[in-house]
Design a protein around this motif. Structure first.
Motif, PDB file in Angstrom:
ATOM      1  N   ALA A  94      45.285  28.017  35.679  1.00 33.19           N
ATOM      2  CA  ALA A  94      45.721  28.982  34.671  1.00 33.19           C
ATOM      3  C   ALA A  94      44.511  29.431  33.846  1.00 33.19           C
ATOM      4  N   ILE A  95      44.448  30.710  33.553  1.00 33.20           N
ATOM      5  CA  ILE A  95      43.376  31.251  32.720  1.00 33.20           C
ATOM      6  C   ILE A  95      43.970  32.233  31.719  1.00 33.20           C
ATOM      7  N   LYS A  96      43.208  32.526  30.690  1.00 35.92           N
ATOM      8  CA  LYS A  96      43.639  33.523  29.710  1.00 35.92           C
ATOM      9  C   LYS A  96      43.369  34.909  30.275  1.00 35.92           C
ATOM     10  N   SER A  97      44.151  35.872  29.832  1.00 36.94           N
ATOM     11  CA  SER A  97      44.011  37.228  30.366  1.00 36.94           C
ATOM     12  C   SER A  97      42.634  37.822  30.066  1.00 36.94           C
ATOM     13  N   MET A  98      42.051  37.499  28.931  1.00 37.02           N
ATOM     14  CA  MET A  98      40.713  38.025  28.622  1.00 37.02           C
ATOM     15  C   MET A  98      39.673  37.446  29.578  1.00 37.02           C
ATOM     16  N   THR A  99      39.859  36.211  29.997  1.00 39.31           N
ATOM     17  CA  THR A  99      38.973  35.615  30.988  1.00 39.31           C
ATOM     18  C   THR A  99      39.124  36.337  32.321  1.00 39.31           C
ATOM     19  N   ALA A 100      40.358  36.663  32.671  1.00 42.29           N
ATOM     20  CA  ALA A 100      40.616  37.408  33.908  1.00 42.29           C
ATOM     21  C   ALA A 100      39.942  38.770  33.878  1.00 42.29           C
ATOM     22  N   VAL A 101      40.006  39.442  32.745  1.00 44.35           N
ATOM     23  CA  VAL A 101      39.362  40.748  32.603  1.00 44.35           C
ATOM     24  C   VAL A 101      37.855  40.607  32.747  1.00 44.35           C
ATOM     25  N   TRP A 102      37.288  39.561  32.178  1.00 46.48           N
ATOM     26  CA  TRP A 102      35.846  39.319  32.302  1.00 46.48           C
ATOM     27  C   TRP A 102      35.463  39.097  33.759  1.00 46.48           C
ATOM     28  N   ILE A 103      36.267  38.310  34.479  1.00 43.43           N
ATOM     29  CA  ILE A 103      35.982  38.055  35.898  1.00 43.43           C
ATOM     30  C   ILE A 103      36.032  39.359  36.685  1.00 43.43           C
ATOM     31  N   ARG A 113      42.516  49.310  37.727  1.00 41.78           N
ATOM     32  CA  ARG A 113      42.898  49.930  36.452  1.00 41.78           C
ATOM     33  C   ARG A 113      43.864  48.942  35.804  1.00 41.78           C
ATOM     34  N   LEU A 114      43.465  48.360  34.693  1.00 37.64           N
ATOM     35  CA  LEU A 114      44.244  47.294  34.075  1.00 37.64           C
ATOM     36  C   LEU A 114      45.654  47.738  33.705  1.00 37.64           C
ATOM     37  N   SER A 115      45.841  48.990  33.379  1.00 37.41           N
ATOM     38  CA  SER A 115      47.183  49.472  33.032  1.00 37.41           C
ATOM     39  C   SER A 115      48.121  49.444  34.231  1.00 37.41           C
ATOM     40  N   ASP A 116      47.574  49.380  35.435  1.00 33.45           N
ATOM     41  CA  ASP A 116      48.384  49.331  36.659  1.00 33.45           C
ATOM     42  C   ASP A 116      48.629  47.904  37.160  1.00 33.45           C
ATOM     43  N   VAL A 117      48.072  46.921  36.474  1.00 35.47           N
ATOM     44  CA  VAL A 117      48.138  45.531  36.927  1.00 35.47           C
ATOM     45  C   VAL A 117      49.271  44.805  36.195  1.00 35.47           C
ATOM     46  N   ALA A 118      50.063  44.051  36.944  1.00 28.76           N
ATOM     47  CA  ALA A 118      51.107  43.227  36.332  1.00 28.76           C
ATOM     48  C   ALA A 118      50.448  42.153  35.467  1.00 28.76           C
ATOM     49  N   ALA A 119      50.994  41.927  34.286  1.00 25.99           N
ATOM     50  CA  ALA A 119      50.405  40.967  33.354  1.00 25.99           C
ATOM     51  C   ALA A 119      50.277  39.578  33.963  1.00 25.99           C
ATOM     52  N   ASP A 120      51.226  39.185  34.794  1.00 27.54           N
ATOM     53  CA  ASP A 120      51.194  37.850  35.385  1.00 27.54           C
ATOM     54  C   ASP A 120      49.993  37.661  36.319  1.00 27.54           C
ATOM     55  N   ALA A 121      49.493  38.737  36.893  1.00 27.43           N
ATOM     56  CA  ALA A 121      48.336  38.644  37.794  1.00 27.43           C
ATOM     57  C   ALA A 121      47.067  38.265  37.039  1.00 27.43           C
ATOM     58  N   LEU A 122      47.086  38.422  35.727  1.00 23.88           N
ATOM     59  CA  LEU A 122      45.906  38.118  34.911  1.00 23.88           C
ATOM     60  C   LEU A 122      45.994  36.746  34.250  1.00 23.88           C
ATOM     61  N   ARG A 123      46.885  35.908  34.740  1.00 24.74           N
ATOM     62  CA  ARG A 123      47.088  34.609  34.115  1.00 24.74           C
ATOM     63  C   ARG A 123      46.682  33.423  34.985  1.00 24.74           C
ATOM     64  N   SER A 124      46.128  33.723  36.169  1.00 25.20           N
ATOM     65  CA  SER A 124      45.700  32.624  37.035  1.00 25.20           C
ATOM     66  C   SER A 124      44.531  33.057  37.902  1.00 25.20           C
ATOM     67  N   VAL A 125      43.790  32.072  38.365  1.00 25.65           N
ATOM     68  CA  VAL A 125      42.682  32.336  39.276  1.00 25.65           C
ATOM     69  C   VAL A 125      43.214  32.959  40.560  1.00 25.65           C
ATOM     70  N   GLY A 126      44.358  32.488  41.026  1.00 30.14           N
ATOM     71  CA  GLY A 126      44.951  33.039  42.238  1.00 30.14           C
ATOM     72  C   GLY A 126      45.336  34.502  42.079  1.00 30.14           C
ATOM     73  N   GLY A 127      45.886  34.851  40.931  1.00 36.22           N
ATOM     74  CA  GLY A 127      46.255  36.240  40.671  1.00 36.22           C
ATOM     75  C   GLY A 127      45.048  37.150  40.647  1.00 36.22           C
ATOM     76  N   VAL A 128      43.979  36.696  40.003  1.00 34.40           N
ATOM     77  CA  VAL A 128      42.755  37.492  39.936  1.00 34.40           C
ATOM     78  C   VAL A 128      42.116  37.608  41.316  1.00 34.40           C
ATOM     79  N   ALA A 129      42.124  36.519  42.073  1.00 31.26           N
ATOM     80  CA  ALA A 129      41.570  36.554  43.426  1.00 31.26           C
ATOM     81  C   ALA A 129      42.331  37.547  44.298  1.00 31.26           C
ATOM     82  N   THR A 130      43.640  37.584  44.152  1.00 32.02           N
ATOM     83  CA  THR A 130      44.451  38.534  44.918  1.00 32.02           C
ATOM     84  C   THR A 130      44.110  39.968  44.532  1.00 32.02           C
ATOM     85  N   LEU A 131      43.939  40.230  43.237  1.00 26.68           N
ATOM     86  CA  LEU A 131      43.560  41.576  42.793  1.00 26.68           C
ATOM     87  C   LEU A 131      42.216  41.997  43.385  1.00 26.68           C
TER      88      LEU A 131
END
Length: 80
Positions: A25-34, A48-66
């Motif tokens: 689990a990560i914070k959304s600001m950390t996800a944005v930085w990554i 485009r962050l406005s097109d991303v589901a909020a849940d995708a920015l809450r884990s390493v797996g979600g960010v990796a998928t993006l």
């Protein structure tokens, strides 16, 4: 990247809480930085962050998928 950002060892970062998808689990600001850091390495904005589901920015797996989805949409240069 996370260990460097948090100034912790890899073991400390890996021991963090898990998200519901089973990855770290990560914070959304950390996800944005990554996403920004990886985007800079590829020379473009990945999502485009406005097109991303909020849940995708809450884990390493979600960010990796993006990242994976964003890079798979980009045509390979020099491909035949």
């Amino acid at each position: 990247m996370l260990a460097h950002l948090k100034r912790q060892s890899l073991a400390e970062v890996a021991a963090g809480p898990a998200h519901t998808d089973g990855t770290l689990a990560i914070k959304s600001m950390t996800a944005v930085w990554i996403l920004s850091t990886v985007g800079k390495a590829f020379g473009r904005k990945l999502v485009r962050l406005s097109d991303v589901a909020a849940d995708a920015l809450r884990s390493v797996g979600g960010v990796a998928t993006l990242i994976k989805q964003s890079l798979s949409e980009q045509p390979a240069i020099g491909a035949a």
